[in-house]
Each structure stands twice: as structure tokens, then as C-alpha cells.
Design a protein around this motif. Structure first.
Motif, PDB file in Angstrom:
ATOM      1  N   GLU A 151      16.668  -1.007  -7.816  1.00  0.00           N
ATOM      2  CA  GLU A 151      15.403  -0.858  -8.621  1.00  0.00           C
ATOM      3  C   GLU A 151      15.102  -2.032  -9.342  1.00  0.00           C
ATOM      4  O   GLU A 151      15.979  -2.949  -9.662  1.00  0.00           O
ATOM      5  CB  GLU A 151      15.665   0.225  -9.696  1.00  0.00           C
ATOM      6  N   PRO A 174      14.203   0.438  -2.094  1.00  0.00           N
ATOM      7  CA  PRO A 174      13.174   1.354  -1.541  1.00  0.00           C
ATOM      8  C   PRO A 174      11.874   1.082  -1.766  1.00  0.00           C
ATOM      9  O   PRO A 174      10.966   1.714  -1.246  1.00  0.00           O
ATOM     10  CB  PRO A 174      13.887   2.480  -2.153  1.00  0.00           C
ATOM     11  N   SER A 175      11.625   0.245  -2.935  1.00  0.00           N
ATOM     12  CA  SER A 175      10.293  -0.058  -3.182  1.00  0.00           C
ATOM     13  C   SER A 175      10.159  -1.333  -3.758  1.00  0.00           C
ATOM     14  O   SER A 175      11.020  -2.213  -4.511  1.00  0.00           O
ATOM     15  CB  SER A 175       9.859   1.044  -4.513  1.00  0.00           C
ATOM     16  N   SER A 176       8.983  -1.989  -3.712  1.00  0.00           N
ATOM     17  CA  SER A 176       8.525  -3.136  -4.353  1.00  0.00           C
ATOM     18  C   SER A 176       7.757  -3.272  -5.726  1.00  0.00           C
ATOM     19  O   SER A 176       7.351  -4.125  -6.283  1.00  0.00           O
ATOM     20  CB  SER A 176       7.577  -4.009  -3.347  1.00  0.00           C
ATOM     21  N   ALA A 177       7.601  -2.165  -6.117  1.00  0.00           N
ATOM     22  CA  ALA A 177       7.096  -2.014  -7.621  1.00  0.00           C
ATOM     23  C   ALA A 177       8.099  -2.395  -8.620  1.00  0.00           C
ATOM     24  O   ALA A 177       9.414  -2.203  -8.602  1.00  0.00           O
ATOM     25  CB  ALA A 177       6.876  -0.317  -7.624  1.00  0.00           C
ATOM     26  N   LEU A 194      12.324  -1.122   2.226  1.00  0.00           N
ATOM     27  CA  LEU A 194      10.822  -0.926   1.883  1.00  0.00           C
ATOM     28  C   LEU A 194      10.079  -0.138   3.176  1.00  0.00           C
ATOM     29  O   LEU A 194      10.082  -0.556   4.233  1.00  0.00           O
ATOM     30  CB  LEU A 194      10.133  -2.331   1.584  1.00  0.00           C
ATOM     31  N   THR A 195       9.335   0.790   2.715  1.00  0.00           N
ATOM     32  CA  THR A 195       8.433   1.560   3.765  1.00  0.00           C
ATOM     33  C   THR A 195       7.084   1.538   3.599  1.00  0.00           C
ATOM     34  O   THR A 195       6.027   1.726   4.313  1.00  0.00           O
ATOM     35  CB  THR A 195       8.754   3.182   3.711  1.00  0.00           C
ATOM     36  N   ARG A 196       6.744   0.790   2.580  1.00  0.00           N
ATOM     37  CA  ARG A 196       5.173   0.228   2.309  1.00  0.00           C
ATOM     38  C   ARG A 196       5.304  -0.798   1.200  1.00  0.00           C
ATOM     39  O   ARG A 196       6.250  -1.082   0.535  1.00  0.00           O
ATOM     40  CB  ARG A 196       4.374   1.509   1.789  1.00  0.00           C
ATOM     41  N   GLU A 198       3.998  -2.076  -2.482  1.00  0.00           N
ATOM     42  CA  GLU A 198       3.380  -1.407  -3.732  1.00  0.00           C
ATOM     43  C   GLU A 198       3.427  -2.215  -4.919  1.00  0.00           C
ATOM     44  O   GLU A 198       4.774  -2.998  -4.944  1.00  0.00           O
ATOM     45  CB  GLU A 198       3.804   0.071  -3.823  1.00  0.00           C
ATOM     46  N   ASN A 214      12.184  -4.849   7.052  1.00  0.00           N
ATOM     47  CA  ASN A 214      12.098  -3.526   6.498  1.00  0.00           C
ATOM     48  C   ASN A 214      11.605  -2.620   7.481  1.00  0.00           C
ATOM     49  O   ASN A 214      11.746  -2.613   8.711  1.00  0.00           O
ATOM     50  CB  ASN A 214      11.133  -3.785   5.206  1.00  0.00           C
ATOM     51  N   GLY A 221      -1.019  -1.650   0.183  1.00  0.00           N
ATOM     52  CA  GLY A 221      -0.749  -2.258  -0.920  1.00  0.00           C
ATOM     53  C   GLY A 221      -1.146  -3.361  -1.402  1.00  0.00           C
ATOM     54  O   GLY A 221      -1.096  -3.804  -2.353  1.00  0.00           O
TER      55      GLY A 221
END
Length: 314
Positions: A151, A174-177, A194-196, A198, A214, A221
Motif C-alpha cells: 500500500e 494491487p493499486s497505484s493510488a 496492478l489491474t488498472r 488509478e 502487471n 486512469g
């Protein structure tokens, strides 16, 4: 049964003793004498009134403790790579530090007290799980690759106002946020989960984005606010449809795109179709577009958009 229990307790105690002895044997703190031998580069001190060694290279020594660093306050360049360190709190005393390398240790955190002049920091190949607590006003380059980060926290303009280069490849994100760094220019997020894409809309100075290896399938995004973005590497992702690639038309200065080893590469006339959608693109999958490809793309575009072609001619 009582005898068996006693024997079990004895074996357990003996094992604990061996573990304790092993831990004691494996303790390898840096001594003042050894630290002194690792110094080089004699320079004037910050106040200009004396001289002190500015470089300390203590890599690959199996060290477990570097507490004595707190006495070497004039060190500016520090390499601690290839040791067994779990704690960097002693570094907080090095207020003149410009660069630190602490790759290949056993760190679970990259946190230590804010250093006013620190410009480059590398903590690759450790066991770091969080980006929390990294705060240095002059830091421009940060390498956290090959860790266990899941995270993104604390990556803000307040904590890292000067950061331009951030390497987070080979983690477990799991996220680029969570990246709020308006000064950032290069971002490496390859080999995560990563799956998208964001949370990157605010990176208005970002020029280079690495996302290879990924599981990204959709490209929603990206936004026009990412006005400096020139290079995107999406190699080895799950992008399968041309309409997804065409979503990148919102990026006004995109000049190079890599989608090799994505399913979309199997689409008929894939290079021409991408060029039709993004006329200013210069390179696709590392290869520059040829004049013939540009001519073909122009012709197909005009056939599909006769009204636009007529306006251009007039």
C-alpha cells in the motif's frame, strides 16, 4: 510419561539455548575502528572551518548494527548495502547526508528522522512493507524496488516536495493510488499486482511511466491533466482491445508507447490502427514509425473521416 515430558522440556530448553547462542554469535555491530577504515574523500566541513571525511563505504560486511554512525556527523555519502541491518535510526544523526544506499539488508521500514539535505536514497531488495514515514525536503530520488510494499502511504508533497524519481517496481502493490507528488517526473511500477491505472491524475510533471509485467486490462486512469507524459511502458499486461489503447489519446504529449506482449498486439494492422488514433506518436514498441506507415495511416484516416480530410485540404 513424566520422564518423557522432562526429556521434552530439556530438549526444548537446549534448543532455545542454541538459538540464543546462534543469535549472539551472529551479532556483528560496526565498531568505531572499522568505521574509520571505511572513510574517504576529505572535504571541508559545512561551516568551512575544518576538514572531515565525507564518504563512508561499509557495504557487504554482514553488519547487524551501525549505531556508531551517530558519531560520524560529517558524512555526506553513505553506502550500507549488503548487510543484515534491520534499523537505520543512527542515520538520523547525519544531518549533512546527501545520499544513502541501504540495498540488500533486512529493513522493514525506510523511516528515519527527516534529513535537511538528503537528495538520493535507495532501499532496494529489503523487506519494507510500507512507504509511511519517509519525509525529506530535498529528496529527489527514491528507490524502494524489490520489497514487500502492499500500500502507498505518506507519498505527499508535504513529506517529499522535491521528489522527481520514484522506483517501486517488484513489490506487491494491487493499486497505484496514493502517490500525491506534483514534482514527480519518472515513476516505475513494473512487476506489481496492478489491474488498472488509478490515482495518477495529479502527476502533471510526470514524463515517464513504467507499468510492464502487471495485469492491467483497462486504461481508464489516464487524464488530460497528465500533460507532460511522453513515455508509457505497458509491456506484458492484459490490454486486449484497440479501444483501450485509444483511451491514451487524452495525453497531449505522448510520443512513445510500449504494449509488446499484450494481447492487443495480435489485432490486424495493430501498428497502423494505433497510429491512426494517435497521430503524434513517434514510437511503438521501441520502433519508430516509418514514412510508409505514416502514409498508410493518413490514407486510412482520410477514408474513414472524409469530412475532416476535406476541411484539412481546404
Amino acid at each position: 510419561e513424566a520422564q518423557m515430558a522432562d526429556e521434552g522440556d530439556e530438549e526444548s530448553t537446549e534448543q532455545e539455548t542454541k538459538v540464543a547462542e546462534q543469535e549472539e554469535l551472529s551479532s556483528n555491530p560496526l565498531s568505531v575502528e572499522n568505521a574509520g577504515e571505511c572513510l574517504s574523500m576529505l572535504c571541508k566541513t559545512g561551516d568551512g572551518l575544518a576538514h572531515a571525511y565525507a564518504n563512508m563505504d561499509i557495504k557487504d560486511r554482514q553488519l547487524t548494527d551501525v549505531s556508531v554512525l551517530s558519531t560520524f556527523i560529517h558524512v555526506r555519502y553513505l553506502d550500507l548495502s549488503g548487510n543484515l541491518l534491520t534499523d537505520l535510526s543512527a542515520v538520523s544523526s547525519l544531518t549533512h547526508l546527501l545520499t544513502i544506499k541501504a540495498d540488500r539488508n533486512r529493513l522493514t521500514s525506510a523511516h528515519f528522522q527527516e534529513l535537511p539535505y538528503l537528495q538520493s536514497a535507495s532501499f532496494a531488495s529489503n523487506k519494507i512493507t510500507s512507504t509511511q514515514g519517509i519525509s525529506h525536503p530535498m529528496l529527489e530520488t527514491l528507490n524502494l524496488s524489490s520489497n514487500k510494499i502492499t500500500e502507498l502511504e505518506g507519498l505527499t508533497q508535504q513529506n517529499l516536495p522535491s521528489l522527481q524519481f520514484l522506483d517501486l517496481h517488484d513489490n506487491q502493490l494491487p493499486s497505484s493510488a496514493g502517490i500525491h507528488l506534483p514534482s514527480l517526473e519518472k515513476l516505475y511500477l513494473a512487476s506489481n499486482k496492478l489491474t488498472r491505472v488509478e490515482g495518477l491524475e495529479g502527476l502533471c510533471k510526470l514524463t515517464t511511466l513504467h507499468l510492464r509485467q502487471n495485469q492491467i486490462a483497462t486504461l481508464d486512469g489516464f487524464a488530460p491533466t497528465m500533460e507532460s507524459l511522453q513515455y508509457i511502458n505497458l509491456r506484458g499486461n492484459a490490454v486486449a482491445e484497440l479501444p483501450e489503447v485509444k483511451k491514451l489519446t487524452v495525453l497531449p504529449f505522448l510520443r512513445a508507447l510500449v504494449v509488446r506482449d499484450c494481447p492487443v498486439c495480435e489485432v490486424d494492422d495493430y501498428r497502423i490502427e494505433v497510429l491512426i488514433a494517435m497521430r503524434k506518436l513517434e514510437r511503438l514498441d521501441k520502433d519508430e514509425f516509418t514514412e510508409d506507415e505514416r502514409t498508410d495511416a493518413e490514407e486510412v484516416f482520410n477514408q474513414r473521416n472524409p469530412d475532416t480530410a476535406a476541411k484539412t485540404e481546404s
